[in-house]
Design an enzyme around this catalytic site. Structure first.
Site, short mmCIF file in Angstrom:
data_model
loop_
_atom_site.label_atom_id
_atom_site.label_comp_id
_atom_site.label_asym_id
_atom_site.label_seq_id
_atom_site.Cartn_x
_atom_site.Cartn_y
_atom_site.Cartn_z
N SER A 5 51.24 -60.61 22.23
CA SER A 5 51.58 -61.12 20.90
C SER A 5 52.85 -61.96 20.98
O SER A 5 53.65 -61.80 21.92
CB SER A 5 51.79 -59.92 19.98
OG SER A 5 52.55 -60.30 18.85
N TYR B 214 56.55 -51.82 19.21
CA TYR B 214 55.42 -52.73 19.32
C TYR B 214 55.80 -53.95 20.15
O TYR B 214 55.08 -54.32 21.08
CB TYR B 214 54.95 -53.15 17.92
CG TYR B 214 53.76 -54.07 17.93
CD1 TYR B 214 52.50 -53.61 18.32
CD2 TYR B 214 53.89 -55.41 17.57
CE1 TYR B 214 51.40 -54.46 18.33
CE2 TYR B 214 52.80 -56.26 17.58
CZ TYR B 214 51.56 -55.78 17.96
OH TYR B 214 50.47 -56.63 17.98
#
Ligand SMILES: NC(=O)c1ccc[n+]([C@@H]2O[C@H](COP(=O)([O-])OP(=O)(O)OC[C@H]3O[C@@H](n4cnc5c(N)ncnc54)[C@H](OP(=O)(O)O)[C@@H]3O)[C@@H](O)[C@H]2O)c1
Length: 260
Positions: free
Chosen positions: A185, A198
């Site tokens: 990401s 994350y």
């Protein structure tokens, strides 16, 4: 002197034109992605007969499953909800005609890999898409205030990539071909306060992929981290953006979102 100056301006003008021409070509590549085949279809198919996709029941994993089936692969779909997997399998078999295998497994656990290994036995796997991943908190929150289930995030976002790669890379190495796509990401490119676990887990995916690619590229195996992001990556690298993220953005969120 006048002539030299003229030549210089012509040269600069040509350089600017060339730069903008290249920008136009790159831009048109994005628009006409469908017609701009960087690699021939035969390249993908030469990797092997099967593609394995983790987190295939929805979203990006589901899209990969359909696209790889369209590219001529038989697909193995792995995720938690059996009904979703069965529905996707039926649709792929009906509309595209590829063979589909489904494996129900929860990547938040680390005791599933012997079962997955058993189910994948004997398949010639050419492509692995390590897509599964979880975002523990949608809203920004401090590390100590996020859910207690940190182990699940580590298993889902990190262990799954390592273990699935370990299972499948072995066979790719012996066949000297294969493609592994690890879905990361944009938050991996720079530390994101309030999404620390994350963003760190996605940074792991990038670092792991780059290191593995260096180890295995001369064995005919391609390993890539796919950076998914709505924000262009040049923005992440700009010092202005980084400063804003680490100071003003966090201050703003702390003040306005009641984050302790
Ligand atoms: N969506 C974005 O904007 C975005 C942006 C950047 C990066 N990414 C990354 O892209 C990947 C896919 O994102 P997505 O938004 O498409 O995901 P998603 O829609 O939230 O989930 C996709 C699939 O993953 C499965 N899944 C979730 N947790 C699982 C678990 N513990 N074990 C097994 N399967 C599990 C779900 O299956 P069940 O429904 O059956 O549980 C679902 O079918 C992730 O790695 C994510 O971090 C996404």
């Amino acid at each position: 002197m006048k002539e030299a100056l003229e030549q210089f301006f012509i040269f600069v003008g040509l350089l600017v034109c060339l730069v903008y021409l290249m920008k136009c070509v790159r831009f048109s590549k994005c628009i006409f992605l469908h017609f701009w085949k960087v690699l021939p279809r035969s390249f993908l198919k030469s990797m092997g007969e099967w593609a394995v996709i983790t987190g295939a029941g929805d979203g990006i994993g589901k899209a990969y499953s359909f696209e790889l089936a369209r590219q001529g692969f038989n697909v193995v779909l792995i995720s938690r909800t059996l009904e979703k997997l069965q529905a996707i399998a039926a649709e792929i078999e009906l509309t595209i005609g590829s063979t589909v295998k489904i494996i129900q497994a929860d990547f938040a656990r680390d005791d599933i890999y012997d079962y997955i290994k058993e189910k994948l036995k004997g398949l010639e796997i050419g492509i692995l898409v390590n897509n599964v991943g979880m975002l523990p908190n949608l809203l920004p929150s401090h590390f100590l205030n996020t859910s207690d289930d940190i182990q699940s995030l580590i298993h889902c976002n990190i262990t799954s990539v390592v273990k699935m790669t370990q299972l499948i890379l072995k066979h790719m190495e012996s066949r000297q071909k294969g493609l592994i796509l690890n879905i990361s990401s944009g938050v991996a490119l720079f530390p994101w306060p309030l999404y620390s676990m994350y963003s760190a887990s996605k940074a792991f995916v990038c670092t792991f992929s780059k290191a593995l690619q260096a180890e295995y590229k001369d064995k005919g195996i391609t390993i890539q981290a796919v950076i998914l992001s709505l924000i262009p990556s040049w923005a992440f690298y700009s010092s202005v953006f980084q400063k804003m993220l680490l100071t003003r953005y966090v201050d703003y969120l702390k003040k306005n979102a009641n984050i302790r």
